[in-house]
Write a protein that holds these residues in place. Structure first.
Motif, PDB file in Angstrom:
ATOM      1  N   GLU A 161     -11.006 -20.338 -40.079  1.00  0.00           N
ATOM      2  CA  GLU A 161     -10.807 -18.997 -39.545  1.00  0.00           C
ATOM      3  C   GLU A 161     -11.511 -18.779 -38.221  1.00  0.00           C
ATOM      4  O   GLU A 161     -11.081 -17.963 -37.404  1.00  0.00           O
ATOM      5  N   THR A 162     -12.603 -19.474 -37.983  1.00  0.00           N
ATOM      6  CA  THR A 162     -13.394 -19.233 -36.767  1.00  0.00           C
ATOM      7  C   THR A 162     -13.354 -20.382 -35.769  1.00  0.00           C
ATOM      8  O   THR A 162     -13.698 -20.214 -34.607  1.00  0.00           O
ATOM      9  N   GLY A 163     -12.954 -21.566 -36.227  1.00  0.00           N
ATOM     10  CA  GLY A 163     -12.985 -22.729 -35.354  1.00  0.00           C
ATOM     11  C   GLY A 163     -14.377 -23.308 -35.170  1.00  0.00           C
ATOM     12  O   GLY A 163     -14.572 -24.234 -34.380  1.00  0.00           O
ATOM     13  N   LYS A 164     -15.357 -22.776 -35.903  1.00  0.00           N
ATOM     14  CA  LYS A 164     -16.734 -23.274 -35.776  1.00  0.00           C
ATOM     15  C   LYS A 164     -16.802 -24.721 -36.251  1.00  0.00           C
ATOM     16  O   LYS A 164     -16.336 -25.062 -37.328  1.00  0.00           O
ATOM     17  N   GLU A 165     -17.422 -25.553 -35.428  1.00  0.00           N
ATOM     18  CA  GLU A 165     -17.543 -26.964 -35.768  1.00  0.00           C
ATOM     19  C   GLU A 165     -18.879 -27.232 -36.430  1.00  0.00           C
ATOM     20  O   GLU A 165     -19.924 -26.741 -35.979  1.00  0.00           O
ATOM     21  N   LEU A 166     -18.852 -28.002 -37.502  1.00  0.00           N
ATOM     22  CA  LEU A 166     -20.087 -28.439 -38.132  1.00  0.00           C
ATOM     23  C   LEU A 166     -20.665 -29.587 -37.323  1.00  0.00           C
ATOM     24  O   LEU A 166     -19.929 -30.438 -36.813  1.00  0.00           O
ATOM     25  N   ALA A 167     -21.983 -29.650 -37.197  1.00  0.00           N
ATOM     26  CA  ALA A 167     -22.650 -30.708 -36.428  1.00  0.00           C
ATOM     27  C   ALA A 167     -22.091 -30.764 -35.012  1.00  0.00           C
ATOM     28  O   ALA A 167     -21.494 -31.747 -34.583  1.00  0.00           O
ATOM     29  N   GLN A 168     -22.276 -29.671 -34.243  1.00  0.00           N
ATOM     30  CA  GLN A 168     -21.646 -29.547 -32.934  1.00  0.00           C
ATOM     31  C   GLN A 168     -22.159 -30.561 -31.918  1.00  0.00           C
ATOM     32  O   GLN A 168     -21.520 -30.781 -30.887  1.00  0.00           O
ATOM     33  N   ASP A 169     -23.311 -31.171 -32.166  1.00  0.00           N
ATOM     34  CA  ASP A 169     -23.797 -32.174 -31.220  1.00  0.00           C
ATOM     35  C   ASP A 169     -22.872 -33.395 -31.168  1.00  0.00           C
ATOM     36  O   ASP A 169     -22.909 -34.180 -30.226  1.00  0.00           O
ATOM     37  N   PHE A 170     -21.996 -33.551 -32.191  1.00  0.00           N
ATOM     38  CA  PHE A 170     -21.047 -34.656 -32.173  1.00  0.00           C
ATOM     39  C   PHE A 170     -19.913 -34.413 -31.175  1.00  0.00           C
ATOM     40  O   PHE A 170     -19.091 -35.283 -30.955  1.00  0.00           O
ATOM     41  N   ASP A 171     -19.868 -33.221 -30.584  1.00  0.00           N
ATOM     42  CA  ASP A 171     -18.793 -32.884 -29.660  1.00  0.00           C
ATOM     43  C   ASP A 171     -19.093 -33.348 -28.240  1.00  0.00           C
ATOM     44  O   ASP A 171     -18.350 -33.042 -27.321  1.00  0.00           O
ATOM     45  N   GLU A 172     -20.192 -34.060 -28.057  1.00  0.00           N
ATOM     46  CA  GLU A 172     -20.569 -34.524 -26.738  1.00  0.00           C
ATOM     47  C   GLU A 172     -20.569 -36.045 -26.694  1.00  0.00           C
ATOM     48  O   GLU A 172     -20.845 -36.715 -27.682  1.00  0.00           O
ATOM     49  N   CYS A 173     -20.282 -36.567 -25.511  1.00  0.00           N
ATOM     50  CA  CYS A 173     -20.314 -38.018 -25.331  1.00  0.00           C
ATOM     51  C   CYS A 173     -21.748 -38.522 -25.445  1.00  0.00           C
ATOM     52  O   CYS A 173     -22.679 -37.916 -24.905  1.00  0.00           O
ATOM     53  N   THR A 174     -21.913 -39.609 -26.160  1.00  0.00           N
ATOM     54  CA  THR A 174     -23.243 -40.195 -26.286  1.00  0.00           C
ATOM     55  C   THR A 174     -23.521 -41.106 -25.098  1.00  0.00           C
ATOM     56  O   THR A 174     -22.623 -41.497 -24.355  1.00  0.00           O
ATOM     57  N   LYS A 175     -24.777 -41.435 -24.934  1.00  0.00           N
ATOM     58  CA  LYS A 175     -25.194 -42.259 -23.807  1.00  0.00           C
ATOM     59  C   LYS A 175     -24.529 -43.636 -23.872  1.00  0.00           C
ATOM     60  O   LYS A 175     -24.278 -44.165 -24.942  1.00  0.00           O
ATOM     61  N   ALA A 176     -24.245 -44.175 -22.692  1.00  0.00           N
ATOM     62  CA  ALA A 176     -23.588 -45.479 -22.624  1.00  0.00           C
ATOM     63  C   ALA A 176     -24.379 -46.539 -23.380  1.00  0.00           C
ATOM     64  O   ALA A 176     -25.596 -46.600 -23.293  1.00  0.00           O
ATOM     65  N   VAL A 177     -23.680 -47.347 -24.147  1.00  0.00           N
ATOM     66  CA  VAL A 177     -24.299 -48.462 -24.858  1.00  0.00           C
ATOM     67  C   VAL A 177     -23.882 -49.751 -24.168  1.00  0.00           C
ATOM     68  O   VAL A 177     -22.708 -49.990 -23.910  1.00  0.00           O
ATOM     69  N   HIS A 178     -24.867 -50.591 -23.854  1.00  0.00           N
ATOM     70  CA  HIS A 178     -24.604 -51.857 -23.200  1.00  0.00           C
ATOM     71  C   HIS A 178     -24.663 -52.991 -24.226  1.00  0.00           C
ATOM     72  O   HIS A 178     -25.187 -52.822 -25.316  1.00  0.00           O
ATOM     73  N   GLN A 179     -24.134 -54.148 -23.822  1.00  0.00           N
ATOM     74  CA  GLN A 179     -24.174 -55.318 -24.694  1.00  0.00           C
ATOM     75  C   GLN A 179     -24.641 -56.535 -23.901  1.00  0.00           C
ATOM     76  O   GLN A 179     -24.189 -56.753 -22.768  1.00  0.00           O
ATOM     77  N   ASP A 180     -25.558 -57.284 -24.495  1.00  0.00           N
ATOM     78  CA  ASP A 180     -25.908 -58.623 -24.028  1.00  0.00           C
ATOM     79  C   ASP A 180     -25.351 -59.603 -25.059  1.00  0.00           C
ATOM     80  O   ASP A 180     -25.733 -59.551 -26.239  1.00  0.00           O
ATOM     81  N   ILE A 181     -24.472 -60.511 -24.624  1.00  0.00           N
ATOM     82  CA  ILE A 181     -23.706 -61.332 -25.561  1.00  0.00           C
ATOM     83  C   ILE A 181     -23.815 -62.799 -25.161  1.00  0.00           C
ATOM     84  O   ILE A 181     -23.454 -63.172 -24.039  1.00  0.00           O
ATOM     85  N   MET A 182     -24.300 -63.615 -26.080  1.00  0.00           N
ATOM     86  CA  MET A 182     -24.331 -65.063 -25.877  1.00  0.00           C
ATOM     87  C   MET A 182     -23.246 -65.699 -26.757  1.00  0.00           C
ATOM     88  O   MET A 182     -23.232 -65.495 -27.976  1.00  0.00           O
ATOM     89  N   ILE A 183     -22.343 -66.464 -26.125  1.00  0.00           N
ATOM     90  CA  ILE A 183     -21.268 -67.150 -26.845  1.00  0.00           C
ATOM     91  C   ILE A 183     -21.587 -68.639 -26.886  1.00  0.00           C
ATOM     92  O   ILE A 183     -21.796 -69.268 -25.838  1.00  0.00           O
ATOM     93  N   LEU A 184     -21.648 -69.206 -28.099  1.00  0.00           N
ATOM     94  CA  LEU A 184     -22.011 -70.609 -28.310  1.00  0.00           C
ATOM     95  C   LEU A 184     -20.767 -71.381 -28.743  1.00  0.00           C
ATOM     96  O   LEU A 184     -20.159 -71.046 -29.770  1.00  0.00           O
TER      97      LEU A 184
END
Length: 391
Positions: free
Chosen positions: A150-173
């Motif tokens: 009825e209101t459009g209120k979102e639960l856990a509204q912090d999930f509505d924002e993009c999170t900080k970029a996650v980087h990867q260091d990957i070693m392929i053997l």
């Protein structure tokens, strides 16, 4: 649809979608009667009764709505006043899609509002959108969401924002031992180029490559190749070594490379070792201590096993979780696991529950949603109608 006296027999096919009440069958249909494409009206619903009046809140996960200046398949809820003689369904003026579909980063088509509808209390209707996707600067993110209808209120509204970029260091053997022939080496190279092509080497992913046999060598230092073209050229130049399979020594060298990275202690950088091999390690004692080192760190180990392996022995020797172990019968089947491995590393896996359920409904495999209202009544929604959907 066949109804026999006191019995309810449903013959539900993708072309029909309905809910029936046993004693006086009636049909609730999508009031907008779209001309093309099922809107999955009736995929999920709740029934409310008040002073003898009955109302259905009906989900339609592929209905279109206008958000801002764009019309998109956001999904929607419909309010249906029901009686045995007449039924009236409308899209509420306080449209849920319009209330929640104006986030600047959100992809409206990912909402599928109405995929999950349930009654939280006597008053509140809750709607969940497990497919909700944000188009973030560092890639797609899938936080999902739940709303008060009825209101459009979102639960856990912090999930509505993009999170900080996650980087990867990957070693392929890559296994270059004597059991791997020249054609199989070419397939290993092709597979490595395919996997790394699905990573963002220029911005978020540092890749290093080690080849191992009796000797263990760093062919590509972690992060030294700054684009895919340069990395591919280096991979193509790798030459065959052969002799033994010193997997443990390769894992130790990979850990050294990762620890030398300036991002090793960065909590926003995930670390991976990927081992591609077709044989049992010749340095089992070294491998055991190397794997212990990996599992005492924040590094995730993936194993690609080619050929006939004892899966449990392999899991035990590399202490792999089963979901981190990939097995193929030959090097020529490596292409089958490119996408799933890359998505596991980047966290962008697409095997979304809601997507699969809607696909099944569309193809007639699933798509029937039932509720027992009381001892005399059964409600069934069949959403596969190619034109509308209904309950």
């Amino acid at each position: 649809m066949i109804i026999l006296n006191f019995f309810l027999i449903f013959l539900i096919q993708p072309a029909f979608s309905q809910i029936y009440e046993e004693r006086l069958p009636s049909l609730i249909e999508n009031p907008e009667k779209p001309k093309t494409g099922s809107k999955y009206f009736g995929y999920n619903f709740v029934m409310k009764t008040n002073n003898g009046n009955t109302k259905f809140i009906v989900g339609s996960p592929k209905s279109e709505s206008r958000t801002g200046k764009v019309t998109s398949q956001t999904g929607e809820l419909f309010s249906c006043e029901y009686s045995p003689l007449a039924t009236s369904c409308v899209r509420p003026s306080n449209s849920l899609a319009r209330m929640v579909g104006d986030s600047p980063d959100m992809i409206p088509e990912s909402l599928n509002l109405g995929l999950t509808v349930f009654s939280q209390t006597d008053k509140d209707i809750m709607v969940c959108s497990p497919q909700k996707t944000l188009n973030c600067s560092n890639g797609m993110q899938n936080p999902g969401a739940c709303y008060v209808a009825e209101t459009g209120k979102e639960l856990a509204q912090d999930f509505d924002e993009c999170t900080k970029a996650v980087h990867q260091d990957i070693m392929i053997l890559i296994d270059f031992s004597h059991s791997v022939n020249q054609n199989e080496i070419l397939e290993s190279k092709k597979w490595t180029k395919s996997v790394t092509s699905q990573l963002d080497i220029q911005n978020t992913s540092n890749v290093g490559i080690i080849k191992f046999s009796n000797a263990v060598e760093v062919e590509v230092g972690l992060g030294t190749c700054k684009d895919q073209r340069e990395l591919n050229q280096t991979i193509d130049k790798m030459t065959l070594k052969q002799l033994h399979t010193n997997t443990g020594a390769a894992v130790n060298l990979a850990m050294k490379e990762l620890r030398n990275s300036p991002r090793y202690h960065d909590e926003n950088c995930e670390k991976f070792i990927i081992v591609l091999t077709d044989g049992r390690a010749n340095d089992q004692d070294v491998l055991k201590s190397a794997v212990d080192d990996v599992f005492n760190s924040d590094v995730t180990l993936y194993t690609i096993a080619v050929g006939n392996f004892n899966k449990q022995q392999l899991l035990n020797s590399l202490r792999n979780k089963s979901e981190n172990l990939y097995t193929v019968r030959s090097y020529f089947e490596l292409s089958k696991i490119v996408t799933s491995l890359a998505q596991s590393i980047t966290g962008s896996r697409e095997d979304n529950i809601g997507h699969n359920e809607l696909w099944q409904a569309e193809n007639g495999i699933a798509g029937t949603f039932g509720k027992t209202v009381n001892v005399w009544s059964l409600l069934v929604g069949n959403v596969g109608d190619v034109c509308s959907g209904g309950i």
